[in-house]
Design a protein around this motif. Structure first.
Motif, PDB file in Angstrom:
ATOM      1  N   ASP A 183      52.584  44.461  13.793  1.00 55.48           N
ATOM      2  CA  ASP A 183      52.455  43.139  14.079  1.00 55.48           C
ATOM      3  C   ASP A 183      51.326  43.636  14.984  1.00 55.48           C
ATOM      4  N   LEU A 184      50.204  43.027  14.896  1.00 51.99           N
ATOM      5  CA  LEU A 184      48.867  42.451  15.879  1.00 51.99           C
ATOM      6  C   LEU A 184      48.942  41.042  16.537  1.00 51.99           C
ATOM      7  N   HIS A 185      50.151  40.661  15.926  1.00 52.94           N
ATOM      8  CA  HIS A 185      50.446  39.147  16.778  1.00 52.94           C
ATOM      9  C   HIS A 185      49.490  38.209  16.850  1.00 52.94           C
ATOM     10  N   GLY A 186      48.149  38.378  16.494  1.00 54.22           N
ATOM     11  CA  GLY A 186      47.039  37.080  16.032  1.00 54.22           C
ATOM     12  C   GLY A 186      46.502  37.342  18.076  1.00 54.22           C
ATOM     13  N   ARG A 187      46.619  38.172  18.006  1.00 55.58           N
ATOM     14  CA  ARG A 187      46.436  38.494  19.313  1.00 55.58           C
ATOM     15  C   ARG A 187      45.115  39.658  19.246  1.00 55.58           C
ATOM     16  N   PHE A 188      44.177  40.080  18.139  1.00 64.46           N
ATOM     17  CA  PHE A 188      42.813  40.362  17.534  1.00 64.46           C
ATOM     18  C   PHE A 188      42.321  39.496  17.413  1.00 64.46           C
ATOM     19  N   THR A 189      40.622  39.682  17.485  1.00 66.14           N
ATOM     20  CA  THR A 189      39.798  39.985  16.426  1.00 66.14           C
ATOM     21  C   THR A 189      39.553  40.384  15.913  1.00 66.14           C
ATOM     22  N   LEU A 190      39.363  39.651  14.609  1.00 61.26           N
ATOM     23  CA  LEU A 190      38.859  39.845  12.892  1.00 61.26           C
ATOM     24  C   LEU A 190      38.051  41.751  13.491  1.00 61.26           C
ATOM     25  N   ALA A 191      37.243  41.402  13.954  1.00 58.95           N
ATOM     26  CA  ALA A 191      35.958  42.341  14.633  1.00 58.95           C
ATOM     27  C   ALA A 191      37.152  43.778  14.730  1.00 58.95           C
ATOM     28  N   THR A 192      38.246  43.597  15.899  1.00 59.13           N
ATOM     29  CA  THR A 192      38.948  44.784  16.876  1.00 59.13           C
ATOM     30  C   THR A 192      39.706  44.747  15.935  1.00 59.13           C
ATOM     31  N   ALA A 193      40.609  44.197  15.202  1.00 57.37           N
ATOM     32  CA  ALA A 193      41.263  44.392  13.657  1.00 57.37           C
ATOM     33  C   ALA A 193      40.809  44.898  12.878  1.00 57.37           C
ATOM     34  N   ARG A 194      40.212  45.012  11.970  1.00 55.58           N
ATOM     35  CA  ARG A 194      39.143  45.792  10.877  1.00 55.58           C
ATOM     36  C   ARG A 194      38.325  46.936  11.981  1.00 55.58           C
ATOM     37  N   PHE A 206      54.000  50.431   6.953  1.00 53.37           N
ATOM     38  CA  PHE A 206      55.099  49.156   5.538  1.00 53.37           C
ATOM     39  C   PHE A 206      53.694  48.095   5.894  1.00 53.37           C
ATOM     40  N   PHE A 207      52.964  46.800   6.538  1.00 57.19           N
ATOM     41  CA  PHE A 207      52.544  45.816   6.728  1.00 57.19           C
ATOM     42  C   PHE A 207      52.252  45.842   8.298  1.00 57.19           C
ATOM     43  N   ILE A 208      50.906  45.208   8.244  1.00 54.56           N
ATOM     44  CA  ILE A 208      50.169  44.793   9.443  1.00 54.56           C
ATOM     45  C   ILE A 208      50.330  43.518   9.325  1.00 54.56           C
ATOM     46  N   GLU A 209      50.609  42.549  10.570  1.00 50.68           N
ATOM     47  CA  GLU A 209      50.940  41.634  10.605  1.00 50.68           C
ATOM     48  C   GLU A 209      50.258  40.789  11.624  1.00 50.68           C
ATOM     49  N   GLU A 210      50.137  39.303  11.198  1.00 53.67           N
ATOM     50  CA  GLU A 210      48.865  38.381  11.885  1.00 53.67           C
ATOM     51  C   GLU A 210      48.003  39.072  11.980  1.00 53.67           C
ATOM     52  N   PRO A 211      47.324  39.970  10.966  1.00 49.85           N
ATOM     53  CA  PRO A 211      45.902  40.626  11.934  1.00 49.85           C
ATOM     54  C   PRO A 211      45.310  39.567  12.473  1.00 49.85           C
ATOM     55  N   VAL A 212      45.245  38.091  12.313  1.00 52.36           N
ATOM     56  CA  VAL A 212      43.994  36.592  12.996  1.00 52.36           C
ATOM     57  C   VAL A 212      45.517  35.825  13.243  1.00 52.36           C
ATOM     58  N   ALA A 213      44.823  35.166  14.364  1.00 52.62           N
ATOM     59  CA  ALA A 213      45.448  33.964  14.826  1.00 52.62           C
ATOM     60  C   ALA A 213      45.908  32.953  13.641  1.00 52.62           C
ATOM     61  N   PRO A 214      46.486  32.335  13.462  1.00 55.19           N
ATOM     62  CA  PRO A 214      46.629  31.459  12.166  1.00 55.19           C
ATOM     63  C   PRO A 214      45.467  29.989  11.997  1.00 55.19           C
ATOM     64  N   GLU A 215      45.177  29.906  12.677  1.00 51.05           N
ATOM     65  CA  GLU A 215      44.177  29.342  12.950  1.00 51.05           C
ATOM     66  C   GLU A 215      43.094  29.397  12.397  1.00 51.05           C
ATOM     67  N   ASN A 216      43.077  31.102  12.395  1.00 51.89           N
ATOM     68  CA  ASN A 216      42.217  31.789  11.846  1.00 51.89           C
ATOM     69  C   ASN A 216      42.157  32.379  10.262  1.00 51.89           C
ATOM     70  N   HIS A 218      41.717  31.759   7.881  1.00 47.13           N
ATOM     71  CA  HIS A 218      40.686  31.371   6.021  1.00 47.13           C
ATOM     72  C   HIS A 218      39.693  32.591   7.200  1.00 47.13           C
ATOM     73  N   LEU A 219      39.916  34.108   7.481  1.00 46.27           N
ATOM     74  CA  LEU A 219      39.183  35.530   7.385  1.00 46.27           C
ATOM     75  C   LEU A 219      39.641  36.144   6.928  1.00 46.27           C
ATOM     76  N   ILE A 220      40.915  35.173   6.519  1.00 42.06           N
ATOM     77  CA  ILE A 220      41.756  36.864   6.287  1.00 42.06           C
ATOM     78  C   ILE A 220      41.104  37.563   4.974  1.00 42.06           C
ATOM     79  N   ALA A 221      40.610  37.343   3.979  1.00 37.75           N
ATOM     80  CA  ALA A 221      40.377  37.771   3.212  1.00 37.75           C
ATOM     81  C   ALA A 221      39.409  38.571   3.035  1.00 37.75           C
ATOM     82  N   GLU A 222      38.747  38.158   4.360  1.00 39.01           N
ATOM     83  CA  GLU A 222      37.799  39.307   4.810  1.00 39.01           C
ATOM     84  C   GLU A 222      37.848  40.741   5.444  1.00 39.01           C
ATOM     85  N   PHE A 223      39.495  40.195   5.721  1.00 39.19           N
ATOM     86  CA  PHE A 223      40.172  41.192   6.693  1.00 39.19           C
ATOM     87  C   PHE A 223      40.725  42.688   5.641  1.00 39.19           C
ATOM     88  N   ALA A 224      40.840  41.509   4.494  1.00 39.76           N
ATOM     89  CA  ALA A 224      42.287  41.568   3.481  1.00 39.76           C
ATOM     90  C   ALA A 224      41.363  42.615   2.084  1.00 39.76           C
TER      91      ALA A 224
END
Length: 381
Positions: A183-194, A206-216, A218-224
């Motif tokens: 669980d990344l808990h929305g604590r990571f920026t997109l760049a750091t998560a990537r 099993f999975f990575i959870e909440e790689p970006v904060a929910p208000e971001n 729109h960045l999920i696709a780029e991370f995926a």
């Protein structure tokens, strides 16, 4: 079967229960827990009760539509959590009135048991092993862990290495036949998560959870596009409309919270939406027994249900434990890391009303922790 009484109970450690009673004596329970905000949700439930009193308790969908849409200003976690607790209680009443579990009303069971996972702490690799061993001792075959504590805006080599070391320690204890989610808990920026994701891929989370904060979202696709690891998110999304962009963005697992996302009624619709995109459901639930029972009722009737989070025995439940509020713990016991099919009427559990009323006299005042970066600026918790 008219609604005669609506009550709320703020109980330790950080939960809000809703009790609805009909004029023929049937009592339904729901959970409107919005961690750190029991007071404001309680007020919202009380306001909704002005409409509910005297209404037919069986008109669940109509009440859901009115409560979510009749106000000019709609949505958000407070209103959605209030509706969630009411919705669960009304489904509980419906099941009890007919003498069947809620999953029967949702079309019947599609499975006999639901796999469960637990949360593990541990700030260093040696602690991670001990915490996982404790979860395995009660029969669980999957765990979830936070990737980190406070994370700098552009994660350092040392911070990323520490995450990998902890997940590696978890994998070593679990072996290849059990699972660890991160669980990344929305604590990571997109760049750091990537930057982190490729380092974790050899450990097969099993999975990575909440790689970006929910208000971001729109960045999920780029991370995926940057990782082969399944992506999960949704504990801070509150409707089908909010889930649609992340589902379209490529998540593998949707995590609505039945106490935040409109209750049983809306989560069933989120599940159907997810299924059309080959996305699994794994509801967020580090909450109380009513929320857990509601999740399981949905899970037993939902084809694309993957696994269930739960907080039985979790270390951060200070002042009360999940099972402290149920009269009979048997329906919620683990059997080989699973919850067995709930067969009792309604939500399938019996609430210890005396314990709930006693706990409400003390209440709860849990608040979300406030973290800051080394420069004094706000940091995501």
């Amino acid at each position: 079967m008219l609604i005669e009484r609506v009550e709320t109970f703020a109980v330790a450690p950080r939960w809000l229960f809703v009790r609805i009673q009909t004029d023929d004596g049937i009592v339904g329970w729901g959970e409107a827990s919005l961690e750190g905000n029991s007071g404001v949700v309680r007020t919202a439930v009380e306001q909704f009760a002005e409409y509910l009193l005297g209404q037919d308790a069986s008109r669940i969908e109509d009440h859901w539509q009115v409560l979510t849409k009749s106000g000019f200003y709609r949505g958000g976690p407070v209103f959605a959590s209030a509706v969630s607790g009411i919705d669960q209680a009304l489904w509980d009443i419906a099941g009890k009135a007919l003498g069947v579990p809620v999953h029967r009303l949702l079309g019947g069971a599609v499975r006999d048991r639901i796999r469960a996972y637990g949360w593990v702490g541990g700030d260093d690799p040696s602690e991670v092993g001990d915490h996982i061993a404790a979860q395995m001792a009660v029969g669980l075959t999957a765990v979830k862990m936070n990737a980190s504590g406070r994370m700098s805006r552009n994660g350092s080599v040392a911070e990323l290495d520490a995450v990998v070391a902890r997940v590696a320690a978890a994998r070593e204890v679990l072996g290849p036949d059990r699972d660890v989610a991160v669980d990344l808990h929305g604590r990571f920026t997109l760049a750091t998560a990537r930057r982190l994701a490729p380092l974790l891929e050899p450990l097969h989370p099993f999975f990575i959870e909440e790689p970006v904060a929910p208000e971001n979202s729109h960045l999920i696709a780029e991370f995926a596009r940057s990782t082969s690891i399944p992506i999960a998110t949704g504990e801070r999304l509150y409707s089908r409309q909010e889930f649609l962009p992340v589902i379209q963005g490529g998540i593998a697992i949707a995590q609505p919270d039945l106490s935040h996302a409109g209750g049983i009624s809306e989560v069933r619709r989120i599940a159907a939406l997810a299924e059309t995109f080959d996305v699994q459901l794994a509801p967020h639930c580090p909450l109380g027994p009513i929320a857990l029972a509601a999740c399981l009722q949905v899970g037993f009737a939902t084809p694309n249900y993957l696994i269930q989070e739960q907080s039985i025995g979790i270390h951060y439940n200070q002042g009360a434990e999940v099972l402290d509020y149920v009269a009979d713990t048997e329906p919620l016991k683990f059997v080989d890391g699973n919850f067995e099919l709930l067969t009792g009427p309604g939500l399938g559990i019996e609430i210890d009303e005396a314990a709930v009323r006693a706990a409400d006299t003390i209440g709860n005042n849990w608040r979300t922790p406030l973290w800051r970066h080394s420069d004094g600026s706000f940091a995501e918790w």
